[in-house]
Motif scaffolding. Sequence first.
Motif, PDB file in Angstrom:
ATOM      1  N   MET A 116      45.396  -0.759 -57.449  1.00 28.16           N
ATOM      2  CA  MET A 116      46.731  -0.212 -57.238  1.00 28.16           C
ATOM      3  C   MET A 116      47.545  -1.104 -56.300  1.00 28.16           C
ATOM      4  O   MET A 116      48.718  -1.397 -56.559  1.00 28.16           O
ATOM      5  CB  MET A 116      46.627   1.213 -56.688  1.00 28.16           C
ATOM      6  CG  MET A 116      45.937   2.178 -57.640  1.00 28.16           C
ATOM      7  SD  MET A 116      45.617   3.783 -56.898  1.00 28.16           S
ATOM      8  CE  MET A 116      47.261   4.455 -56.884  1.00 28.16           C
ATOM      9  N   LEU A 117      46.923  -1.552 -55.209  1.00 30.46           N
ATOM     10  CA  LEU A 117      47.632  -2.398 -54.250  1.00 30.46           C
ATOM     11  C   LEU A 117      48.044  -3.720 -54.891  1.00 30.46           C
ATOM     12  O   LEU A 117      49.122  -4.251 -54.596  1.00 30.46           O
ATOM     13  CB  LEU A 117      46.760  -2.654 -53.017  1.00 30.46           C
ATOM     14  CG  LEU A 117      46.447  -1.450 -52.131  1.00 30.46           C
ATOM     15  CD1 LEU A 117      45.596  -1.867 -50.937  1.00 30.46           C
ATOM     16  CD2 LEU A 117      47.726  -0.753 -51.673  1.00 30.46           C
ATOM     17  N   HIS A 118      47.192  -4.247 -55.757  1.00 27.32           N
ATOM     18  CA  HIS A 118      47.512  -5.496 -56.455  1.00 27.32           C
ATOM     19  C   HIS A 118      48.775  -5.318 -57.300  1.00 27.32           C
ATOM     20  O   HIS A 118      49.633  -6.208 -57.342  1.00 27.32           O
ATOM     21  CB  HIS A 118      46.336  -5.924 -57.335  1.00 27.32           C
ATOM     22  CG  HIS A 118      46.543  -7.232 -58.021  1.00 27.32           C
ATOM     23  ND1 HIS A 118      46.558  -8.430 -57.349  1.00 27.32           N
ATOM     24  CD2 HIS A 118      46.769  -7.533 -59.327  1.00 27.32           C
ATOM     25  CE1 HIS A 118      46.778  -9.415 -58.204  1.00 27.32           C
ATOM     26  NE2 HIS A 118      46.907  -8.898 -59.407  1.00 27.32           N
ATOM     27  N   PHE A 119      48.890  -4.174 -57.953  1.00 26.04           N
ATOM     28  CA  PHE A 119      50.090  -3.891 -58.751  1.00 26.04           C
ATOM     29  C   PHE A 119      51.330  -3.848 -57.862  1.00 26.04           C
ATOM     30  O   PHE A 119      52.337  -4.507 -58.146  1.00 26.04           O
ATOM     31  CB  PHE A 119      49.928  -2.562 -59.493  1.00 26.04           C
ATOM     32  CG  PHE A 119      51.211  -2.045 -60.088  1.00 26.04           C
ATOM     33  CD1 PHE A 119      51.710  -2.565 -61.280  1.00 26.04           C
ATOM     34  CD2 PHE A 119      51.928  -1.039 -59.448  1.00 26.04           C
ATOM     35  CE1 PHE A 119      52.908  -2.105 -61.822  1.00 26.04           C
ATOM     36  CE2 PHE A 119      53.123  -0.575 -59.986  1.00 26.04           C
ATOM     37  CZ  PHE A 119      53.614  -1.103 -61.174  1.00 26.04           C
ATOM     38  N   PHE A 120      51.279  -3.081 -56.779  1.00 26.04           N
ATOM     39  CA  PHE A 120      52.456  -2.919 -55.931  1.00 26.04           C
ATOM     40  C   PHE A 120      52.811  -4.197 -55.180  1.00 26.04           C
ATOM     41  O   PHE A 120      53.991  -4.444 -54.893  1.00 26.04           O
ATOM     42  CB  PHE A 120      52.242  -1.760 -54.954  1.00 26.04           C
ATOM     43  CG  PHE A 120      52.296  -0.414 -55.603  1.00 26.04           C
ATOM     44  CD1 PHE A 120      53.466   0.043 -56.188  1.00 26.04           C
ATOM     45  CD2 PHE A 120      51.171   0.394 -55.645  1.00 26.04           C
ATOM     46  CE1 PHE A 120      53.516   1.290 -56.812  1.00 26.04           C
ATOM     47  CE2 PHE A 120      51.213   1.640 -56.263  1.00 26.04           C
ATOM     48  CZ  PHE A 120      52.393   2.089 -56.841  1.00 26.04           C
TER      49      PHE A 120
END
Length: 198
Positions: A116-120
């Motif tokens: 998720m953090l990679h996406f954001f």
Amino acid sequence: MLTVGNWATPESNSANLMRSSDVMPTAFEQFYDFSHNRQWLVIKTKMLNRLFQLSKQHKSGLVPDFSWVTQHNASSVKGAHITNKYANDYYYNACRVPMLLAQSHDPLAQKTLTSMLHFFAKHPTVTAGYTMSGKPLNDYQSASFSAPLLMATSWYLNQGYDSLFFHEQWIFAKAMTKHDYYNATLTMYAIMFSQGRL
């Protein structure tokens, strides 16, 4: 697994409905430490598995507000008997998932969170809500989405998410809202959670 409420009985349509923000691995471990009831560890493992499965279903790594779960799988609620139009989106329930996973040392929690953090981290601005494909649902920012990400990234400094950590600090530059308890509560959590990391 936890149900979405005490009204979600085996006879109801909601018995197998999972709310993503109910996946709280650190809390489940604390419940086990207090009660010595191993059922809390079973709940932690089962719910983390379902959340991880949901995250892996999309390149964005995002998870929806709600999903249908079985003994072995988790799936979309589209076309099912649920009235929430954003149930299958990353919206005002799922936005809490990053902060709920951040302190967990469980490998599945860490894998789900880092996806998720990679996406954001690839986006200069985090807006209020996304489809599972990563398309923004709105063009405005909301502390309800930014505060949990700020909390999560404060535990992942120097691991590739520092720009996200600094971008989301915009929530501290605005006056605290008096008419939106959800935004205000998550902003206060961010202040307490990130103490010493800002």
